[in-house]
Design a protein around this motif. Structure first.
Motif, PDB file in Angstrom:
ATOM      1  N   LEU A  68       1.125  -1.427   0.235  1.00 36.04           N
ATOM      2  CA  LEU A  68       0.254   0.180  -0.071  1.00 36.04           C
ATOM      3  C   LEU A  68       1.030   1.328  -0.305  1.00 36.04           C
ATOM      4  O   LEU A  68       0.508   2.090  -0.902  1.00 36.04           O
ATOM      5  CB  LEU A  68      -0.978   0.318   0.851  1.00 36.04           C
ATOM      6  CG  LEU A  68      -1.741  -0.573   1.122  1.00 36.04           C
ATOM      7  CD1 LEU A  68      -3.140  -0.827   2.430  1.00 36.04           C
ATOM      8  CD2 LEU A  68      -2.388  -0.906  -0.205  1.00 36.04           C
ATOM      9  N   VAL A  69       1.790   1.389   0.533  1.00 37.95           N
ATOM     10  CA  VAL A  69       2.827   2.008   0.527  1.00 37.95           C
ATOM     11  C   VAL A  69       3.097   2.715  -1.009  1.00 37.95           C
ATOM     12  O   VAL A  69       3.544   4.142  -0.601  1.00 37.95           O
ATOM     13  CB  VAL A  69       3.842   2.490   1.889  1.00 37.95           C
ATOM     14  CG1 VAL A  69       5.036   3.254   1.640  1.00 37.95           C
ATOM     15  CG2 VAL A  69       3.497   2.616   2.868  1.00 37.95           C
ATOM     16  N   GLN A  70       3.709   1.517  -1.373  1.00 38.30           N
ATOM     17  CA  GLN A  70       4.458   1.472  -2.544  1.00 38.30           C
ATOM     18  C   GLN A  70       3.273   2.291  -3.708  1.00 38.30           C
ATOM     19  O   GLN A  70       3.851   3.066  -4.188  1.00 38.30           O
ATOM     20  CB  GLN A  70       5.032   0.386  -2.898  1.00 38.30           C
ATOM     21  CG  GLN A  70       5.940   0.743  -4.404  1.00 38.30           C
ATOM     22  CD  GLN A  70       7.532   0.388  -4.256  1.00 38.30           C
ATOM     23  OE1 GLN A  70       8.033  -0.085  -4.166  1.00 38.30           O
ATOM     24  NE2 GLN A  70       7.471   2.352  -4.074  1.00 38.30           N
ATOM     25  N   GLU A  71       2.188   1.697  -3.517  1.00 38.60           N
ATOM     26  CA  GLU A  71       1.789   2.132  -4.111  1.00 38.60           C
ATOM     27  C   GLU A  71       0.210   3.338  -4.294  1.00 38.60           C
ATOM     28  O   GLU A  71       0.721   4.378  -5.154  1.00 38.60           O
ATOM     29  CB  GLU A  71       0.278   1.618  -3.845  1.00 38.60           C
ATOM     30  CG  GLU A  71      -0.842   1.625  -5.383  1.00 38.60           C
ATOM     31  CD  GLU A  71      -0.696   1.708  -7.017  1.00 38.60           C
ATOM     32  OE1 GLU A  71      -0.568   2.615  -7.287  1.00 38.60           O
ATOM     33  OE2 GLU A  71       0.499   0.643  -7.309  1.00 38.60           O
ATOM     34  N   ALA A  72       0.652   3.987  -2.577  1.00 42.62           N
ATOM     35  CA  ALA A  72       0.360   5.428  -2.260  1.00 42.62           C
ATOM     36  C   ALA A  72       1.585   6.720  -2.938  1.00 42.62           C
ATOM     37  O   ALA A  72       0.743   7.588  -3.081  1.00 42.62           O
ATOM     38  CB  ALA A  72       0.467   5.458  -0.868  1.00 42.62           C
ATOM     39  N   GLU A  73       2.855   6.013  -2.401  1.00 40.09           N
ATOM     40  CA  GLU A  73       3.862   6.845  -3.294  1.00 40.09           C
ATOM     41  C   GLU A  73       3.784   7.070  -4.465  1.00 40.09           C
ATOM     42  O   GLU A  73       4.077   8.017  -4.771  1.00 40.09           O
ATOM     43  CB  GLU A  73       5.111   6.394  -2.625  1.00 40.09           C
ATOM     44  CG  GLU A  73       5.088   6.105  -1.335  1.00 40.09           C
ATOM     45  CD  GLU A  73       6.923   5.763  -0.617  1.00 40.09           C
ATOM     46  OE1 GLU A  73       6.761   6.778   0.931  1.00 40.09           O
ATOM     47  OE2 GLU A  73       7.260   4.996  -1.127  1.00 40.09           O
ATOM     48  N   ARG A  74       3.991   5.696  -5.294  1.00 41.20           N
ATOM     49  CA  ARG A  74       3.814   6.165  -6.690  1.00 41.20           C
ATOM     50  C   ARG A  74       2.652   7.146  -7.349  1.00 41.20           C
ATOM     51  O   ARG A  74       2.840   7.926  -8.594  1.00 41.20           O
ATOM     52  CB  ARG A  74       3.146   4.876  -7.484  1.00 41.20           C
ATOM     53  CG  ARG A  74       4.950   3.806  -6.928  1.00 41.20           C
ATOM     54  CD  ARG A  74       5.216   2.743  -8.243  1.00 41.20           C
ATOM     55  NE  ARG A  74       6.786   1.870  -7.644  1.00 41.20           N
ATOM     56  CZ  ARG A  74       6.537   1.005  -7.924  1.00 41.20           C
ATOM     57  NH1 ARG A  74       6.024  -0.054  -8.207  1.00 41.20           N
ATOM     58  NH2 ARG A  74       8.631   0.361  -8.111  1.00 41.20           N
TER      59      ARG A  74
ATOM     60  N   GLU B  32       3.364   5.862   8.372  1.00 42.41           N
ATOM     61  CA  GLU B  32       2.509   6.779   8.769  1.00 42.41           C
ATOM     62  C   GLU B  32       2.916   7.925   8.069  1.00 42.41           C
ATOM     63  O   GLU B  32       1.337   8.707   7.592  1.00 42.41           O
ATOM     64  CB  GLU B  32       3.026   7.478   9.880  1.00 42.41           C
ATOM     65  CG  GLU B  32       2.807   5.576  11.313  1.00 42.41           C
ATOM     66  CD  GLU B  32       4.080   5.686  12.354  1.00 42.41           C
ATOM     67  OE1 GLU B  32       3.186   5.285  13.724  1.00 42.41           O
ATOM     68  OE2 GLU B  32       4.593   6.791  12.208  1.00 42.41           O
ATOM     69  N   GLU B  33       3.625   8.086   7.179  1.00 40.63           N
ATOM     70  CA  GLU B  33       3.361   9.574   6.254  1.00 40.63           C
ATOM     71  C   GLU B  33       2.668   9.323   5.553  1.00 40.63           C
ATOM     72  O   GLU B  33       2.074   9.979   4.569  1.00 40.63           O
ATOM     73  CB  GLU B  33       4.931   9.416   5.790  1.00 40.63           C
ATOM     74  CG  GLU B  33       5.575  11.159   4.952  1.00 40.63           C
ATOM     75  CD  GLU B  33       6.651  11.440   5.029  1.00 40.63           C
ATOM     76  OE1 GLU B  33       7.208  12.095   3.482  1.00 40.63           O
ATOM     77  OE2 GLU B  33       7.778  10.488   5.240  1.00 40.63           O
ATOM     78  N   ALA B  34       3.046   7.682   4.744  1.00 36.75           N
ATOM     79  CA  ALA B  34       1.799   8.502   3.126  1.00 36.75           C
ATOM     80  C   ALA B  34       0.368   8.709   3.309  1.00 36.75           C
ATOM     81  O   ALA B  34      -0.274   8.427   2.792  1.00 36.75           O
ATOM     82  CB  ALA B  34       2.448   6.246   2.747  1.00 36.75           C
ATOM     83  N   LEU B  35       0.217   7.438   4.492  1.00 35.88           N
ATOM     84  CA  LEU B  35      -1.491   6.607   5.331  1.00 35.88           C
ATOM     85  C   LEU B  35      -2.189   8.323   6.125  1.00 35.88           C
ATOM     86  O   LEU B  35      -3.041   7.995   6.117  1.00 35.88           O
ATOM     87  CB  LEU B  35      -1.207   5.598   5.239  1.00 35.88           C
ATOM     88  CG  LEU B  35      -1.318   4.739   3.781  1.00 35.88           C
ATOM     89  CD1 LEU B  35      -1.051   3.383   4.909  1.00 35.88           C
ATOM     90  CD2 LEU B  35      -1.888   4.833   3.274  1.00 35.88           C
ATOM     91  N   GLY B  36      -1.597   9.196   6.911  1.00 38.56           N
ATOM     92  CA  GLY B  36      -1.869   9.699   8.408  1.00 38.56           C
ATOM     93  C   GLY B  36      -2.487   8.854   8.971  1.00 38.56           C
ATOM     94  O   GLY B  36      -2.823   9.644  10.044  1.00 38.56           O
TER      95      GLY B  36
END
Length: 460
Positions: free
Chosen positions: A226-232, A261-265
């Motif tokens: 999820l983090v990878q996809e959120a950043e991309r 935490e930074e990507a999803l808040g």
């Protein structure tokens, strides 16, 4: 009020005696707690005592009673343990994971009423099968609901989403427990990460609930996806309404937690549980200790080679005996989980110090003195590497999936890998290039239509 007090006494009596709970008492406690919280905003004075750790002397006496009952049931009812001559648990040979995986029926009590068959995900081999009775599923569900309200702060306006395997007991319990708290439950499943982010960001528009999903439960590797996809994809924490994320089932590094935490808040909590030893479970405190309560099972940390108790500040294997108060179907004595931890050099002084603790889970030993956490701590501190992290060690060389040949990246990894007992690092392009497979739970992606490739249909 009188009825609630009677039910609390009944609950406490079962906890103290080690005998079976009356399900109606536990169910009523959940209903009373929810009603109190909805009326007054808090569970009320003394409610925390239901889940609090007992005084050490009392706890020691309770442990002895629970172990006696558990061993009595196992020796009398379970084929695998029928010929045990030991009267003390310390004299019982540890039960290897391979034994349960190879003959699950041999661990089922002959007096049980099996109702639900749960599976492990099988990332380290064939899935392990564990039977549960209706009593066990109900009890674990009600106790999970109590814990979610009293310790987890789950409220009726929240919406909890599970993104884990539907075959696990954690999924079965959560989909029953969360609605008992009044919160909404969403079974997201482990679908394409793009679809999950879409669903997390889509308003729900339902009465009495927050507009977006507030709680997310998943594994560390799927969190990484999820983090990878959120950043991309350029997602921002403002796109989501998450307030809490719970990760379990795999090693969670500080680097991935902070990045998530930074990507999803939302704050990410690290937990420990496994299907075979449910309801025994733990949580990592802010000081980085894994705290495992002792009221639902006996926790041992044993030397991986000698299977004797590990010394202070030494690595050891988590070996767990769930108590028969909570388990009446698949009964296990000294079950070797395969998960390595490190004993603490001295007692913790953190906010959860009353609950016994170890280090966070180190994972498996992937090569001699190198654990899963050792490698992930190195690799996930490097944002240029793709997520989920995939690697393998062969002949002392760490093979890392990087997607490309990058001398600068290799140089950074080699510089930081000084303490890691490996011979070298090799970057490779795809998981297919690894010397042996690296299975993570994020591989168990379920099919959905949101981002499925269209079928190519020929026309004659």
């Amino acid at each position: 009020m009188f009825g609630t007090a009677v039910r609390q006494l009944g609950y406490a009596w079962s906890m103290m005696s080690g005998r079976r709970f009356r399900i109606r008492d536990v169910r009523a406690l959940v209903e009373d707690t929810r009603a109190t919280m909805e009326a007054f905003g808090s569970p009320g004075e003394g409610s925390e005592d239901m889940l609090a750790a007992a005084d050490p002397e009392i706890q020691e006496d309770l442990t002895k009673r629970r172990l006696r009952r558990t061993m009595k049931h196992a020796k009398a009812e379970v084929p695998y343990y029928r010929h045990l001559e030991a009267d003390n648990l310390a004299d019982v040979p540890p039960t290897p994971k391979q034994a349960l995986r190879g003959m699950p029926a041999a661990f089922v009590s002959e007096l049980a009423h099996p109702a639900v068959l749960a599976h492990t995900t099988g990332t380290t081999g064939s899935p392990t099968l564990v039977w549960f009775s209706a009593y066990e599923v109900e009890l674990m569900s009600y106790m999970a609901a109590l814990a979610a309200m009293l310790n987890g702060g789950l409220r009726s306006e929240h919406v909890w989403a599970n993104a884990i395997s539907s075959r696990s007991i954690a999924q079965i319990v959560a989909e029953r427990a969360v609605p008992m708290t009044g919160a909404g439950f969403v079974h997201l499943g482990m679908i394409d990460p793009r679809a999950t982010l879409d669903r997390l960001a889509t308003p729900l528009h339902v009465p009495g609930k927050q507009p977006l999903i507030t709680h997310l439960n998943l594994t560390a590797s799927y969190l990484a996806a999820l983090v990878q996809e959120a950043e991309r994809g350029g997602w921002s924490p403002r796109d989501f309404g998450l307030v809490e994320i719970t990760s379990g089932g795999e090693v969670l590094t500080d680097a991935l937690r902070l990045r998530a935490e930074e990507a999803l808040g939302a704050k990410v909590f690290d937990g420990y549980s496994m299907t075979e030893v449910a309801p025994v479970a733990g949580r990592v405190c802010d000081d980085g200790h894994l705290h495992l309560p002792t009221d639902q099972g006996l926790i041992e940390v044993l030397d991986p080679v000698t299977m004797e108790p590990a010394g202070p500040d030494a690595p050891g294997m988590l070996v767990i005996t769930p108590y028969s108060t909570f388990r009446d179907t698949t009964l296990l004595l000294r079950y070797v989980t395969g998960d390595l931890v490190r004993t603490l050099p001295e007692p913790p002084t953190c906010a959860m110090a009353a609950i016994p603790a170890t280090s966070r889970v180190l994972g498996r030993a992937v090569d001699a003195e190198v654990s899963t956490r050792d490698v992930l701590d190195l690799l996930q501190a490097e944002p240029a590497l793709p997520l989920p992290t995939r690697f393998a060690i062969e002949d002392g060389v760490l093979h890392v999936v990087s997607g490309k040949d990058d001398p600068a990246l290799l140089g950074r990894l080699e510089e930081r890998a000084g303490a890691l007992k490996i011979k070298g690092i090799r970057l490779i392009e795809t998981p297919d290039d690894l010397p042996h497979p690296c299975h993570v739970r994020a591989d168990l992606i379920e099919q959905s239509f949101e981002h499925a490739a269209p079928l190519s249909i020929g026309v004659r």
